[in-house]
Design a protein around this motif. Structure first.
Motif, PDB file in Angstrom:
ATOM      1  N   ARG A   1     -28.235 -19.807 -15.083  1.00  0.00           N
ATOM      2  CA  ARG A   1     -26.368 -19.263 -15.781  1.00  0.00           C
ATOM      3  C   ARG A   1     -26.863 -19.938 -17.607  1.00  0.00           C
ATOM      4  N   GLY A   2     -26.784 -21.393 -17.417  1.00  0.00           N
ATOM      5  CA  GLY A   2     -26.915 -22.254 -18.825  1.00  0.00           C
ATOM      6  C   GLY A   2     -25.304 -22.349 -18.721  1.00  0.00           C
ATOM      7  N   GLY A   3     -25.132 -22.629 -19.453  1.00  0.00           N
ATOM      8  CA  GLY A   3     -23.338 -23.925 -19.177  1.00  0.00           C
ATOM      9  C   GLY A   3     -22.425 -23.061 -20.068  1.00  0.00           C
ATOM     10  N   ASN A   4     -21.103 -22.695 -19.556  1.00  0.00           N
ATOM     11  CA  ASN A   4     -20.224 -22.035 -20.309  1.00  0.00           C
ATOM     12  C   ASN A   4     -19.173 -22.787 -20.745  1.00  0.00           C
ATOM     13  N   PHE A   5     -19.129 -24.118 -20.902  1.00  0.00           N
ATOM     14  CA  PHE A   5     -18.392 -24.901 -21.537  1.00  0.00           C
ATOM     15  C   PHE A   5     -17.890 -24.379 -23.258  1.00  0.00           C
ATOM     16  N   GLU A   6     -17.018 -24.916 -23.642  1.00  0.00           N
ATOM     17  CA  GLU A   6     -16.588 -24.774 -24.877  1.00  0.00           C
ATOM     18  C   GLU A   6     -16.080 -25.577 -25.076  1.00  0.00           C
ATOM     19  N   LEU A   7     -16.478 -27.110 -25.772  1.00  0.00           N
ATOM     20  CA  LEU A   7     -15.462 -28.302 -26.031  1.00  0.00           C
ATOM     21  C   LEU A   7     -15.878 -28.412 -27.969  1.00  0.00           C
ATOM     22  N   VAL A   8     -14.845 -28.793 -27.716  1.00  0.00           N
ATOM     23  CA  VAL A   8     -14.246 -29.562 -29.090  1.00  0.00           C
ATOM     24  C   VAL A   8     -14.241 -30.854 -29.316  1.00  0.00           C
ATOM     25  N   ALA A   9     -14.623 -31.063 -30.651  1.00  0.00           N
ATOM     26  CA  ALA A   9     -15.202 -32.897 -30.652  1.00  0.00           C
ATOM     27  C   ALA A   9     -13.230 -33.599 -31.079  1.00  0.00           C
ATOM     28  N   SER A  10     -13.262 -34.770 -30.953  1.00  0.00           N
ATOM     29  CA  SER A  10     -11.277 -35.015 -31.361  1.00  0.00           C
ATOM     30  C   SER A  10     -11.136 -35.142 -32.287  1.00  0.00           C
ATOM     31  N   ASP A  11     -10.152 -34.301 -32.706  1.00  0.00           N
ATOM     32  CA  ASP A  11     -10.109 -35.207 -34.304  1.00  0.00           C
ATOM     33  C   ASP A  11     -10.252 -36.659 -35.095  1.00  0.00           C
ATOM     34  N   ASP A  12     -10.111 -36.986 -34.782  1.00  0.00           N
ATOM     35  CA  ASP A  12     -10.562 -38.273 -35.482  1.00  0.00           C
ATOM     36  C   ASP A  12     -12.495 -38.619 -35.557  1.00  0.00           C
ATOM     37  N   GLU A  13     -12.725 -38.054 -34.589  1.00  0.00           N
ATOM     38  CA  GLU A  13     -13.866 -38.102 -34.844  1.00  0.00           C
ATOM     39  C   GLU A  13     -15.038 -37.352 -36.329  1.00  0.00           C
TER      40      GLU A  13
ATOM     41  N   ASN B   1     -12.476 -32.305 -25.733  1.00  0.00           N
ATOM     42  CA  ASN B   1     -12.072 -31.615 -24.820  1.00  0.00           C
ATOM     43  C   ASN B   1     -12.145 -30.610 -24.969  1.00  0.00           C
ATOM     44  N   LEU B   2     -12.322 -30.042 -23.541  1.00  0.00           N
ATOM     45  CA  LEU B   2     -11.732 -28.311 -23.481  1.00  0.00           C
ATOM     46  C   LEU B   2     -11.323 -27.307 -24.583  1.00  0.00           C
ATOM     47  N   LYS B   3     -12.123 -26.780 -24.581  1.00  0.00           N
ATOM     48  CA  LYS B   3     -11.913 -25.930 -26.100  1.00  0.00           C
ATOM     49  C   LYS B   3     -10.020 -25.132 -25.699  1.00  0.00           C
ATOM     50  N   ALA B   4      -9.337 -25.132 -25.746  1.00  0.00           N
ATOM     51  CA  ALA B   4      -7.811 -24.159 -25.786  1.00  0.00           C
ATOM     52  C   ALA B   4      -8.135 -22.856 -25.761  1.00  0.00           C
TER      53      ALA B   4
END
Length: 178
Positions: free
Chosen positions: A40-52, A175-178
């Motif tokens: 199925r492939g990934g289904n993770f919604e990730l976001v980089a930390s603000d300090d990146e 982090n996981l996207k909220a």
């Protein structure tokens, strides 16, 4: 035919069918998922930390690979992106096995991708006499609070591929996207 019909030959023995050797083999169909989770492939919604800050192309590639991870059991996606001195880039995502071990770490997946595209590791001479491109940059993307971290194994493999160079693993915490 499929894998169950594969014929296996051992020296001095007649050929055997894989399903006869492993009559109760565990396969994706045993999970009663259609299609199997890994397909199925990934289904993770990730976001980089603000300090990146702004992500460079290699970090963005590692992030995309982490999002494509197959990590339904630990929910610890991760991805690696590699750059070679010739400018070529390859990435790999984490793929968990239902038995957890062995799983395919993202560094090994990235190495498989590079080898599949003709990059021989580590540096040195290729069979045709040309110089193998050296690995010059690597990024690992993983959750900031990952219960299962790929950092140590990725650093160990990277060190074995870059002996005598100063290539260091760059970490991208997400982090996981909220």
């Amino acid at each position: 035919y499929g894998a169950s019909g594969m014929r296996v030959v051992f020296p001095g023995s007649p050929a055997a069918v894989l399903s006869d050797l492993l009559p109760e083999a565990f396969t994706p169909s045993d999970l009663h998922e259609d299609p199997p989770l890994v397909m199925r492939g990934g289904n993770f919604e990730l976001v980089a930390s603000d300090d990146e800050g702004e992500l460079d192309d290699l970090a963005a590639m590692a992030l995309a690979s982490a999002c494509a991870s197959h990590a339904p059991y630990t929910t610890c996606p991760s991805g690696v992106a590699l750059r070679f001195e010739d400018g070529s880039t390859y990435s790999g995502a984490y793929y968990e096995c239902a038995a957890y071990n062995p799983s395919l770490p993202p560094m090994q997946a990235a190495i498989v991708a590079s080898v599949a595209h003709g990059v021989s590791l580590p540096g040195g001479l290729q069979n045709d006499g040309t110089v193998k491109p050296a690995l010059v940059d690597a990024v690992l993307c993983e959750l900031d609070d990952a219960m299962v971290s790929q950092q140590s194994p990725t650093e160990a493999v990277l060190a074995s591929l870059t002996i005598g160079s100063d290539v260091r693993l760059r970490m991208l915490k997400v982090n996981l996207k909220a």
